[in-house]
Design a protein around this motif. Structure first.
Motif, PDB file in Angstrom:
ATOM      1  N   UNK A  20       0.942  -1.075  -0.104  1.00  0.00           N
ATOM      2  CA  UNK A  20      -0.042  -0.025  -0.069  1.00  0.00           C
ATOM      3  C   UNK A  20       0.977   1.190  -0.037  1.00  0.00           C
ATOM      4  N   UNK A  21       2.073   1.117  -0.103  1.00  0.00           N
ATOM      5  CA  UNK A  21       2.987   2.300   0.005  1.00  0.00           C
ATOM      6  C   UNK A  21       2.854   2.878   1.576  1.00  0.00           C
ATOM      7  N   UNK A  22       2.576   2.047   2.390  1.00  0.00           N
ATOM      8  CA  UNK A  22       2.456   2.521   3.851  1.00  0.00           C
ATOM      9  C   UNK A  22       3.482   2.625   4.444  1.00  0.00           C
ATOM     10  N   UNK A  23       4.494   3.507   3.978  1.00  0.00           N
ATOM     11  CA  UNK A  23       5.771   3.879   4.681  1.00  0.00           C
ATOM     12  C   UNK A  23       6.412   5.300   4.196  1.00  0.00           C
ATOM     13  N   UNK A  24       7.472   5.465   5.006  1.00  0.00           N
ATOM     14  CA  UNK A  24       8.072   6.677   4.889  1.00  0.00           C
ATOM     15  C   UNK A  24       9.360   6.509   4.997  1.00  0.00           C
TER      16      UNK A  24
END
Length: 282
Positions: free
Chosen positions: A25-29
Motif C-alpha cells: 500500500x505504500x504505507x511507509x516513509x
C-alpha cells in the motif's frame, strides 16, 4: 550490510515478505540523509520531519525512537560497512508492520537503514548541461500528504521515465492549479534579479530538509530577498536562474528549459554558504 530493526544483516538477505505494507500500500516513509566522516548533516531537521510524518500517518512511534537512538543506529550501520571516514548516503525507511488490508491491524512499525558511499564529501555545483521540462500527464494534489517523504511516489517515477525517454535531465511537477511546485528529486528555487522564489508548502511541494536550510541562508543574506509564493510555468521562462535542491546533491543548477537558458551566479554564492552550514550542523 543492512540494519533491520537493529539487527545487521548481510546484503541481499531476504527479510521481508509479500505482506509488507510498504510494498502493498505504500504505507511507509523514508528519510535520505547525508553523513560525512560520521557527522550526520541536519540531523535534527531530519528527525523532526520523520516524527511529524509518522504522526500524520498515525504510525505508533516506539518509545525508543529518540534522536539519540536513531543516530546511534545510523552510525552503527555505517561502522558495520566500514564507512566512518567517507561521505555516505543513508536511507531510513519506516513502515507499518504486516497485517490487515487497507486498514491495518495495528500501527506498530519496523525500520530499515541502508548506507551507500558518495563520491564527494562536499556539495559541488556541477557545470554540466542540465535540461528540464514540465511533466503534465498527472498533477500533484496540493495537500498535506504530498509534503511527506512517503513511498507513494508513482507520479515521480512516471516523471522520471518521461524525462529519460525524452532526453531531459529532470522534470518539473505541477499541482492541480498548474503551478510548478518541485522537480522529481527535490525542491525548486527560481531567481529573478535579487529575489529568490520557492513554492510554499501549501502548494503541495515536499517539505524538504535542504529547502529549509536554504530558506534560512537566503533570509540572512543581505543582497538576496526570499519570496515563498506560487510559481507559474510562464515565470520560469522569465527567470535568471533555476535550481533544484536535495540533501544528497545539494544544489543542482538548471541550464535550460525549452528555449530559455539560465545563469548560476546565485547558486554559486549559495553552495559555499551551504557547505559552511552543513559543517557547522553536522
Amino acid at each position: 550490510m543492512v540494519n533491520f530493526n537493529g539487527k545487521i544483516l548481510e546484503a541481499n538477505t531476504d527479510f521481508l515478505n509479500e505482506e509488507n505494507r510498504g510494498l502493498r500500500y505504500g504505507d511507509a516513509l523514508f528519510e535520505t540523509i547525508r553523513v560525512v566522516n560520521n557527522k550526520i548533516y541536519f540531523w535534527e531537521s531530519h528527525y523532526l520531519r520523520l516524527m511529524a510524518s509518522m504522526r500524520i500517518l498515525r504510525m505508533e512511534i516506539p518509545m525508543n525512537f529518540t534522536m539519540e537512538f536513531l543516530q546511534d543506529e545510523i552510525k552503527n550501520s555505517i561502522a558495520e560497512n566500514n564507512q566512518q571516514d567517507k561521505a555516505v548516503r543513508v536511507r531510513i525507511t519506516v513502515f507499518r508492520n504486516n497485517g490487515g488490508l487497507y486498514t491495518p491491524l495495528d500501527n506498530n512499525v519496523s525500520y530499515i537503514i541502508e548506507t551507500k558511499v558518495l563520491d564527494n564529501p562536499f556539495y559541488i555545483l556541477e557545470d554540466a548541461p542540465y535540461e528540464v521540462e514540465l511533466f503534465k500527464d498527472h498533477y500533484v494534489n496540493a495537500g498535506l500528504l504530498s509534503t511527506l517523504k512517503s513511498n507513494n511516489k508513482a507520479l515521480h517515477v512516471l516523471a522520471g521515465i518521461y524525462a529519460k525517454e525524452n532526453d531531459y535531465n529532470n522534470c518539473l511537477l505541477v499541482n492541480e492549479k498548474k503551478n510548478v511546485i518541485e522537480a522529481t528529486n527535490g525542491n525548486i528555487f527560481l531567481v529573478k534579479g535579487n529575489v529568490v522564489k520557492t513554492p510554499p508548502i501549501t502548494e503541495g511541494c515536499l517539505n524538504g530538509v535542504l529547502r529549509k536550510q536554504l530558506i534560512e541562508i537566503i533570509s540572512k543574506t543581505d543582497d538576496l530577498e526570499l519570496n515563498e509564493a506560487e510559481i507559474s510555468p510562464f515565470e520560469i521562462q522569465k527567470a535568471d536562474e533555476l535550481f533544484i535542491t536535495n540533501v544528497i546533491s545539494g544544489i543542482i543548477s538548471v541550464t535550460k528549459y525549452r528555449k530559455k537558458t539560465f545563469t548560476n551566479s546565485t547558486a554559486k554564492q549559495l553552495v559555499g554558504k551551504l557547505n559552511a552550514r552543513a559543517r557547522l550542523q553536522g
